[in-house]
Design a protein around this motif. Sequence first.
Motif, PDB file in Angstrom:
ATOM      1  N   ASP A   1       0.857  -1.184   0.000  1.00  0.00           N
ATOM      2  CA  ASP A   1       0.000   0.000   0.000  1.00  0.00           C
ATOM      3  C   ASP A   1       0.893   1.233   0.000  1.00  0.00           C
ATOM      4  O   ASP A   1       1.528   1.544   1.008  1.00  0.00           O
ATOM      5  N   TYR A   2       0.951   1.908  -1.138  1.00  0.00           N
ATOM      6  CA  TYR A   2       1.843   3.065  -1.260  1.00  0.00           C
ATOM      7  C   TYR A   2       1.238   4.351  -0.691  1.00  0.00           C
ATOM      8  O   TYR A   2       1.872   5.393  -0.729  1.00  0.00           O
ATOM      9  N   GLU A   3       0.010   4.265  -0.201  1.00  0.00           N
ATOM     10  CA  GLU A   3      -0.659   5.412   0.443  1.00  0.00           C
ATOM     11  C   GLU A   3      -0.614   6.663  -0.434  1.00  0.00           C
ATOM     12  O   GLU A   3      -0.264   7.750   0.017  1.00  0.00           O
ATOM     13  N   LEU A   4      -0.986   6.470  -1.700  1.00  0.00           N
ATOM     14  CA  LEU A   4      -0.921   7.592  -2.645  1.00  0.00           C
ATOM     15  C   LEU A   4      -1.814   8.764  -2.237  1.00  0.00           C
ATOM     16  O   LEU A   4      -1.508   9.917  -2.545  1.00  0.00           O
ATOM     17  N   ASP A   5      -2.910   8.463  -1.533  1.00  0.00           N
ATOM     18  CA  ASP A   5      -3.822   9.540  -1.121  1.00  0.00           C
ATOM     19  C   ASP A   5      -3.102  10.573  -0.257  1.00  0.00           C
ATOM     20  O   ASP A   5      -3.294  11.780  -0.436  1.00  0.00           O
ATOM     21  N   ARG A   6      -2.281  10.085   0.662  1.00  0.00           N
ATOM     22  CA  ARG A   6      -1.544  11.013   1.535  1.00  0.00           C
ATOM     23  C   ARG A   6      -0.606  11.893   0.711  1.00  0.00           C
ATOM     24  O   ARG A   6      -0.437  13.079   0.977  1.00  0.00           O
ATOM     25  N   ILE A   7       0.001  11.277  -0.299  1.00  0.00           N
ATOM     26  CA  ILE A   7       0.954  12.029  -1.127  1.00  0.00           C
ATOM     27  C   ILE A   7       0.218  13.066  -1.964  1.00  0.00           C
ATOM     28  O   ILE A   7       0.624  14.226  -2.054  1.00  0.00           O
ATOM     29  N   VAL A   8      -0.899  12.647  -2.559  1.00  0.00           N
ATOM     30  CA  VAL A   8      -1.678  13.563  -3.399  1.00  0.00           C
ATOM     31  C   VAL A   8      -2.215  14.730  -2.565  1.00  0.00           C
ATOM     32  O   VAL A   8      -2.173  15.888  -3.004  1.00  0.00           O
ATOM     33  N   ASP A   9      -2.673  14.432  -1.370  1.00  0.00           N
ATOM     34  CA  ASP A   9      -3.159  15.507  -0.491  1.00  0.00           C
ATOM     35  C   ASP A   9      -2.051  16.526  -0.230  1.00  0.00           C
ATOM     36  O   ASP A   9      -2.279  17.736  -0.267  1.00  0.00           O
ATOM     37  N   ALA A  10      -0.851  16.018   0.037  1.00  0.00           N
ATOM     38  CA  ALA A  10       0.268  16.923   0.316  1.00  0.00           C
ATOM     39  C   ALA A  10       0.598  17.770  -0.916  1.00  0.00           C
ATOM     40  O   ALA A  10       0.901  18.958  -0.798  1.00  0.00           O
ATOM     41  N   VAL A  11       0.522  17.162  -2.097  1.00  0.00           N
ATOM     42  CA  VAL A  11       0.789  17.912  -3.334  1.00  0.00           C
ATOM     43  C   VAL A  11      -0.199  19.073  -3.464  1.00  0.00           C
ATOM     44  O   VAL A  11       0.185  20.205  -3.763  1.00  0.00           O
ATOM     45  N   HIS A  12      -1.472  18.794  -3.195  1.00  0.00           N
ATOM     46  CA  HIS A  12      -2.483  19.853  -3.315  1.00  0.00           C
ATOM     47  C   HIS A  12      -2.319  20.893  -2.206  1.00  0.00           C
ATOM     48  O   HIS A  12      -2.338  22.092  -2.465  1.00  0.00           O
ATOM     49  N   ASP A  13      -2.123  20.426  -0.980  1.00  0.00           N
ATOM     50  CA  ASP A  13      -1.995  21.363   0.154  1.00  0.00           C
ATOM     51  C   ASP A  13      -0.841  22.335  -0.057  1.00  0.00           C
ATOM     52  O   ASP A  13      -0.932  23.511   0.287  1.00  0.00           O
ATOM     53  N   ARG A  14       0.251  21.821  -0.593  1.00  0.00           N
ATOM     54  CA  ARG A  14       1.453  22.651  -0.718  1.00  0.00           C
ATOM     55  C   ARG A  14       1.604  23.264  -2.114  1.00  0.00           C
ATOM     56  O   ARG A  14       2.599  23.922  -2.382  1.00  0.00           O
TER      57      ARG A  14
END
Lengths: 348, 348
Positions: free
Chosen positions: A25-38
Amino acid sequence: MSQESYSEGDLRNTGMSLKHDREWDYELDRIVDAVHDRDAKKVGLQFPEGLKRRGPAVADDLRELVPDDVTIMLSGQPCYGACDLDTFLMRRTDVFVHFGHSPMKESDKIIYVPLFSNVDVEPIMEESLEELPDPDVDDEVGLVTTAQHMNLFGDMREWLEARGYEVHTRRGDDRLTHEGQVLGCNYASADVDADHILYVGGGKFHPLGLAMEHPEKKVVIADPVNNVVTVADTEKFMKQRYGAVHRAMDAEKWGVIFCTKIGQGRFDQAQEIIDGNDDAYLITMDEVTPDRLRNFDMDAFVNTGCPRITTDDGPQFHKPMLTPGEYEIAVGNKPLEDLSFDTFHGTW
Amino acid sequence: MSQESYSEGDLRNTGMSLKHDREWDYELDRIVDAVHDRDAKKVGLQFPEGLKRRGPAVADDLRELVPDDVTIMLSGQPCYGACDLDTFLMRRTDVFVHFGHSPMKESDKIIYVPLFSNVDVEPIMEESLEELPDPDVDDEVGLVTTAQHMNLFGDMREWLEARGYEVHTRRGDDRLTHEGQVLGCNYASADVDADHILYVGGGKFHPLGLAMEHPEKKVVIADPVNNVVTVADTEKFMKQRYGAVHRAMDAEKWGVIFCTKIGQGRFDQAQEIIDGNDDAYLITMDEVTPDRLRNFDMDAFVNTGCPRITTDDGPQFHKPMLTPGEYEIAVGNKPLEDLSFDTFHGTW
């Protein structure tokens, strides 16, 4: 630890070379959220050696989920642990993701994705009972595992308790994120009141370090990845350590290695050796490899960086390579009986 | 370029493995002055590979000349050129000395000690006349050398002029410090109106690069270190380049390497390739070595870092490794006739 040094009897089969398919599980959702937040434009991904070949597929999946103007960068630096942070990539990307290890130190700059294993551990634990004492005779057992299997640590404990064991666990020190977790260089979580330690996890790299650090304990390896139960046997490595110390006793010129990796620096230790020995020279580097030391005209080396390079890769170097403790023995400051495994504490 | 990749036909015999003793001038006075001026506590010394074994003796000499509380640190990072600056050591020391190369860019942070050679160049230049045209027929000759022999560049020119030649020299671009100087990656100083270029210096590494960059010229090598005159022959390397390009034509997945070394970064070039190819992945690293790329599941690589790793070490990699220009040919954007040597311009 460079790839070309892999050889028979190598400790570093960490279960990453899998004999069966496994979905991480690469947890892409967490990464995508960070991309949008920042509002990130650059995303850096760092994988351990055994997972580097999955990097492009993860990058592809991410590209589908983030704006077109985001550049994904894969770290090509060697990576064997949380200490191997690619600080270049970390500093030059808006979102930096380190896969496969738990945090050595929490940081807002780093998203740690542990990549928990979904391998069932109970069948191999069942098998491991043959190497553990009958709980009616001795019910004390320590339990440790690695970051990959931390998600099942509670289940492991309950499983053992249900079979009559008193399970001893502890968190170790602040280099370790989780209770019961071990690192290749830190086994403080096994400092428990039990003569037996059950290690549940892939490969022999961690349990052999554990057995070197705790020679008085029997370390049982329940490996659910390679589906095998063994008992850690450190004899070969201890012989190599004694051999290296003895060969280094004749050394005049010493190279004292200070590792510049963020998670592997012990400058005070290096400085202390230099200050006490006019024939010792401080050498700084990030990757400590045989070819980097070959051009230095030294009789022996002391490595204040990763102890596993010294212990496991030692024979690959052209001159004896010692841990700081072994150096003290080789120069006569301490007796040979003091020889012990070099552990690494603290963060950075 | 890692030591283990040294092999027969290797271009990197830069004259550092000397067949005779030579005294270098380490310019310790300049270093000691800087230590006093800056009240320095930490001094970093970086040597090229071939001189690393002299490091301890230089450190010993320095220790005699500076206060007791000054710590001398030797860089253990691979170093083959001015582009290989050990930025970790540079940032963490009060005085940082880079030996054996001329400045790629002047900086107050760095003391460059060029280590001029004291080898007499005239006997080998005399011998090299056999490979140069009779000045009565063609008197135009270009003259180039390396940082080690720059101290004699004026003498070389006068020597040729006294024998009837019109000597063409130029400074090249801002990656080069001196008129007539060549680097492994930059031969702009040989862009002169002459069909013959005389290279005076150790080894074949530089003149072979020069001959690849200027295939229309005859490059005569007068090597005063190994005492031999030869003519640069690039056939073997050109065959390797064509072979690599052809093998890469079938590649689907491309790894695009961005080298993070301060003197080897061409990010825009890497970004452009990534932007134009959905099957290209950006990989960042400092040392570009075969073992670091083996774990990536790619069909071919493009190296935007040091062109000499691509050209000279190419066959050591498990998959075809191309220069950015060769990549354009392999993917069909340019014809095969456009194949040319990859040179590196600018500083950082």
